[in-house]
Design a protein around this motif. Structure first.
Motif, PDB file in Angstrom:
ATOM      1  N   THR A   1      18.631  74.297  56.378  1.00  0.00           N
ATOM      2  CA  THR A   1      19.668  75.277  56.056  1.00  0.00           C
ATOM      3  C   THR A   1      20.419  75.684  57.322  1.00  0.00           C
ATOM      4  OG1 THR A   1      18.310  76.121  54.233  1.00  0.00           O
ATOM      5  CG2 THR A   1      20.149  77.497  54.963  1.00  0.00           C
ATOM      6  N   VAL A   2      19.672  75.894  58.419  1.00  0.00           N
ATOM      7  CA  VAL A   2      20.300  76.211  59.703  1.00  0.00           C
ATOM      8  C   VAL A   2      21.198  75.064  60.152  1.00  0.00           C
ATOM      9  CG1 VAL A   2      19.873  76.668  62.158  1.00  0.00           C
ATOM     10  CG2 VAL A   2      18.429  77.734  60.429  1.00  0.00           C
TER      11      VAL A   2
ATOM     12  N   SER B   1      19.223  76.772  40.813  1.00  0.00           N
ATOM     13  CA  SER B   1      18.665  75.450  40.527  1.00  0.00           C
ATOM     14  C   SER B   1      19.651  74.583  39.763  1.00  0.00           C
ATOM     15  CB  SER B   1      17.358  75.591  39.740  1.00  0.00           C
ATOM     16  OG  SER B   1      16.406  76.315  40.472  1.00  0.00           O
ATOM     17  N   ILE B   2      20.327  75.176  38.778  1.00  0.00           N
ATOM     18  CA  ILE B   2      21.309  74.420  37.995  1.00  0.00           C
ATOM     19  C   ILE B   2      22.450  73.950  38.893  1.00  0.00           C
ATOM     20  CG2 ILE B   2      23.043  74.589  36.168  1.00  0.00           C
ATOM     21  CD1 ILE B   2      21.148  76.552  34.744  1.00  0.00           C
ATOM     22  N   ILE B   3      22.980  74.887  39.691  1.00  0.00           N
ATOM     23  CA  ILE B   3      24.115  74.549  40.546  1.00  0.00           C
ATOM     24  C   ILE B   3      23.693  73.607  41.675  1.00  0.00           C
ATOM     25  CG2 ILE B   3      25.843  75.484  42.132  1.00  0.00           C
ATOM     26  CD1 ILE B   3      25.732  78.093  40.457  1.00  0.00           C
TER      27      ILE B   3
ATOM     28  N   ALA C   1      24.668  69.725  41.672  1.00  0.00           N
ATOM     29  CA  ALA C   1      25.625  69.354  42.719  1.00  0.00           C
ATOM     30  C   ALA C   1      25.084  68.233  43.595  1.00  0.00           C
ATOM     31  CB  ALA C   1      25.974  70.578  43.561  1.00  0.00           C
ATOM     32  N   MET C   2      23.794  68.296  43.949  1.00  0.00           N
ATOM     33  CA  MET C   2      23.213  67.257  44.795  1.00  0.00           C
ATOM     34  C   MET C   2      23.167  65.917  44.072  1.00  0.00           C
ATOM     35  SD  MET C   2      22.076  66.194  47.619  1.00  0.00           S
ATOM     36  CE  MET C   2      21.963  67.703  48.571  1.00  0.00           C
ATOM     37  N   PHE C   3      22.820  65.941  42.797  1.00  0.00           N
ATOM     38  CA  PHE C   3      22.786  64.680  42.044  1.00  0.00           C
ATOM     39  C   PHE C   3      24.186  64.084  41.934  1.00  0.00           C
ATOM     40  CE2 PHE C   3      22.538  62.141  38.068  1.00  0.00           C
ATOM     41  CZ  PHE C   3      21.541  61.255  38.464  1.00  0.00           C
ATOM     42  N   ILE C   4      25.180  64.929  41.671  1.00  0.00           N
ATOM     43  CA  ILE C   4      26.570  64.463  41.574  1.00  0.00           C
ATOM     44  C   ILE C   4      27.046  63.913  42.916  1.00  0.00           C
ATOM     45  CG2 ILE C   4      28.970  65.223  41.247  1.00  0.00           C
ATOM     46  CD1 ILE C   4      27.865  67.208  39.147  1.00  0.00           C
TER      47      ILE C   4
ATOM     48  N   ILE D   1      24.001  74.962  49.255  1.00  0.00           N
ATOM     49  CA  ILE D   1      23.587  75.502  47.955  1.00  0.00           C
ATOM     50  C   ILE D   1      22.261  74.892  47.523  1.00  0.00           C
ATOM     51  CG2 ILE D   1      24.189  75.681  45.502  1.00  0.00           C
ATOM     52  CD1 ILE D   1      27.140  75.591  46.364  1.00  0.00           C
ATOM     53  N   TYR D   2      22.120  73.583  47.743  1.00  0.00           N
ATOM     54  CA  TYR D   2      20.901  72.865  47.370  1.00  0.00           C
ATOM     55  C   TYR D   2      19.696  73.406  48.136  1.00  0.00           C
ATOM     56  CZ  TYR D   2      17.734  68.851  46.821  1.00  0.00           C
ATOM     57  OH  TYR D   2      16.663  68.039  46.554  1.00  0.00           O
ATOM     58  N   MET D   3      19.881  73.680  49.434  1.00  0.00           N
ATOM     59  CA  MET D   3      18.787  74.205  50.237  1.00  0.00           C
ATOM     60  C   MET D   3      18.394  75.611  49.790  1.00  0.00           C
ATOM     61  SD  MET D   3      17.679  71.968  52.239  1.00  0.00           S
ATOM     62  CE  MET D   3      18.173  70.306  52.678  1.00  0.00           C
ATOM     63  N   LEU D   4      19.377  76.435  49.445  1.00  0.00           N
ATOM     64  CA  LEU D   4      19.074  77.768  48.930  1.00  0.00           C
ATOM     65  C   LEU D   4      18.315  77.674  47.610  1.00  0.00           C
ATOM     66  CD1 LEU D   4      22.396  79.663  49.744  1.00  0.00           C
ATOM     67  CD2 LEU D   4      20.182  79.917  50.879  1.00  0.00           C
ATOM     68  N   ALA D   5      18.684  76.698  46.770  1.00  0.00           N
ATOM     69  CA  ALA D   5      17.969  76.493  45.502  1.00  0.00           C
ATOM     70  C   ALA D   5      16.528  76.073  45.774  1.00  0.00           C
ATOM     71  CB  ALA D   5      18.682  75.433  44.660  1.00  0.00           C
ATOM     72  N   GLN D   6      16.338  75.205  46.778  1.00  0.00           N
ATOM     73  CA  GLN D   6      14.977  74.804  47.139  1.00  0.00           C
ATOM     74  C   GLN D   6      14.155  76.010  47.610  1.00  0.00           C
ATOM     75  OE1 GLN D   6      15.444  71.478  49.972  1.00  0.00           O
ATOM     76  NE2 GLN D   6      14.367  70.266  48.460  1.00  0.00           N
TER      77      GLN D   6
END
Length: 483
Positions: free
Chosen positions: A111-112, A160-162, A166-169, A304-309
């Motif tokens: 994230t950093v 998680s949805i976003i 987003a990462m898969f797309i 966004i993906y890292m925040l979801a993780q």
């Protein structure tokens, strides 16, 4: 405060949402990068072999365990407690939770890095940020995020949805643009580029990287605590595992192939594990004359993906550890939750352990070494604990009359037990060889430094797991003395 078990539940989750929640913990574009640096294009064959021989069985085993114990909120801890007793339930809960913390540190590190790319537009260098500044920024991420979780209790599902979507797309986009690039007859970076590049090499380097390969594809059981919040969980949870297996297979196989088009697999940058994802999307934008468009698109997606993780790891991990563990093994402060049903004290314990790991690793020579060592630490501790999952599966199939399930993976009992043992052995082999550092020259000062950390840090986590029951025992005696 309410106990965790009586906490107010979220709105019922659907199986596609569960699959996306799981996706953010199982695989990401970075996981492809990590193993591409270790194996080059041969990793494509490694992914295919592991997908067939490990990942699909593993995720469908999780499907049966989730279906069998669909009324329990502790995930793997519940499964082991039911099959092997309360003490093993506590050991499993502690181990499963604590081994997720190096990954949590890795996610915070990433994230950093993502914010550094966002504000600077290039890779972070040691001259721009010292080891200790990197550690402090990572610790700050934990504190800010725990505050965020505390104030916005239902953030997990939306993040998680976003993030997962987003990462898969973004990965699909990378693969599609690679196909377009090849369709235009443009040159491939990896030369020579032939079938031999894709053949797996079963040597010491493969064994040393096997744990990280397994780590990259495990984590499916992390969403098991949410089965109780699903609509018809026993029936729909396995559907989420099927969806997850398809997404994982696409990302690993086609994503790794695409990397070989834009990177020379025979001469990779030393900091590829830390910055490779950004280099990939930057290269794609350059090749198509779009500048940094794809780079910044990925930076935002990655953040966004890292925040979801972080959301899934902090919340899901604390649930596994705190919701279904025999209470006599835990200090009472850890079993309390806030008005939103969140185990805040568990969050702060998470922050403390992660900070210790981070500052120990900050004694390494460079930020890149810190990143690589903490990443590889996951390939040691995570597979060892994943082995407990296969042990639980073996137990329920040996005594399948005692553990009925709406979904059964492999109807033939003997073959199912064989598959369970096969997966268990693979994880133990990968974890053991992962102790040997792979990102430093053997015998060098950095190599020995990493080896010591690979031993000391797991021992620290085990030691803390021993101390907690002793504190709980002291509390019980103190309360009895007062009465």
């Amino acid at each position: 405060m309410d106990s965790f078990d009586s906490a107010h539940k979220r709105k019922q989750l659907t199986w596609p949402v569960i699959a996306l929640m799981d996706f953010v913990t199982v695989i990401g574009f970075d996981d492809i990068i990590y193993n591409f640096q270790n194996q080059g294009l041969a990793v494509v064959s490694d992914w295919i072999l592991l997908l067939v021989l490990f990942v699909i069985p593993y995720e469908l085993i999780v499907g049966q365990l989730g279906s069998t114990f669909s009324d329990d909120g502790g995930g793997l801890a519940s499964w082991i407690r039911h099959t092997s007793g309360d003490k093993m339930g506590y050991i499993t809960a502690w181990c499963y939770w604590v081994v997720s913390l190096p990954y949590l540190v890795d996610v915070a590190n990433s994230t950093v890095v993502s914010f550094a790319w966002l504000f600077k537009g290039h890779a972070l260098s040691d001259s721009e940020m010292s080891n200790w500044a990197f550690a402090l920024f990572t610790a700050l991420i934990f504190v800010v995020f725990i505050f965020f979780q505390h104030r916005f209790a239902n953030s997990l599902q939306w993040l998680s949805i976003i993030g997962g979507g987003a990462m898969f797309i973004a990965t699909v986009l990378f693969v599609i643009m690679t196909i377009v690039y090849l369709g235009q007859g443009r040159p491939i970076a990896t030369q020579p580029f032939h079938f031999k590049n894709f053949l797996p090499t079963f040597d010491m380097k493969f064994l040393m990287s096997l744990g990280l390969l397994i780590f990259a594809m495990n984590g499916a059981e992390f969403v098991a605590p949410y089965v109780t919040e699903m609509k018809d969980g026993p029936k729909n949870f396995p559907k989420a595992m099927y969806m997850l297996a398809i997404m994982t297979g696409f990302l690993t196989i086609f994503g790794s192939f695409a990397l070989g088009v834009f990177f020379n697999a025979h001469h990779l940058p030393n900091d590829l594990k830390m910055n490779g994802s950004y280099y990939a999307f930057q290269a794609m934008g350059t090749k198509f004359g779009l500048g940094n468009f794809f780079l910044y698109l990925f930076i935002i997606t990655q953040a966004i993906y890292m925040l979801a993780q972080l959301a899934v790891l902090v919340d899901g991990g604390a649930r596994i550890f705190l919701s279904d563990t025999a209470k006599r093994y835990l200090p009472r402060q850890l079993t309390k939750t806030d008005k939103n049903g969140l185990p805040v004290n568990g969050y702060w314990l998470t922050t403390f352990i992660c900070s210790v790991l981070l500052f120990l690793s900050s004694t390494l020579p460079s930020v890149n070494d810190i990143f690589n060592q903490l990443l590889n630490l996951n390939g040691i501790v995570s597979p060892y604990v994943t082995g407990l999952l296969f042990w639980a599966f073996i137990k329920i199939r040996v005594h399948e009359d005692e553990y009925p399930s709406e979904y059964v993976y492999i109807k033939n009992r003997k073959f199912a037990i064989f598959v369970g043992w096969w997966c268990l052995i693979i994880t133990l082999v990968g974890a053991t060889f992962g102790i040997v550092p792979i990102d430093a020259k053997a015998g060098s000062g950095t190599w020995w430094h990493m080896l010591i950390l690979n031993i000391v840090e797991p021992l620290f986590m085990i030691g803390l797991g021993i101390v907690l029951p002793l504190i709980a025992k002291w509390q019980r005696r103190h309360d009895s003395a007062i009465k």
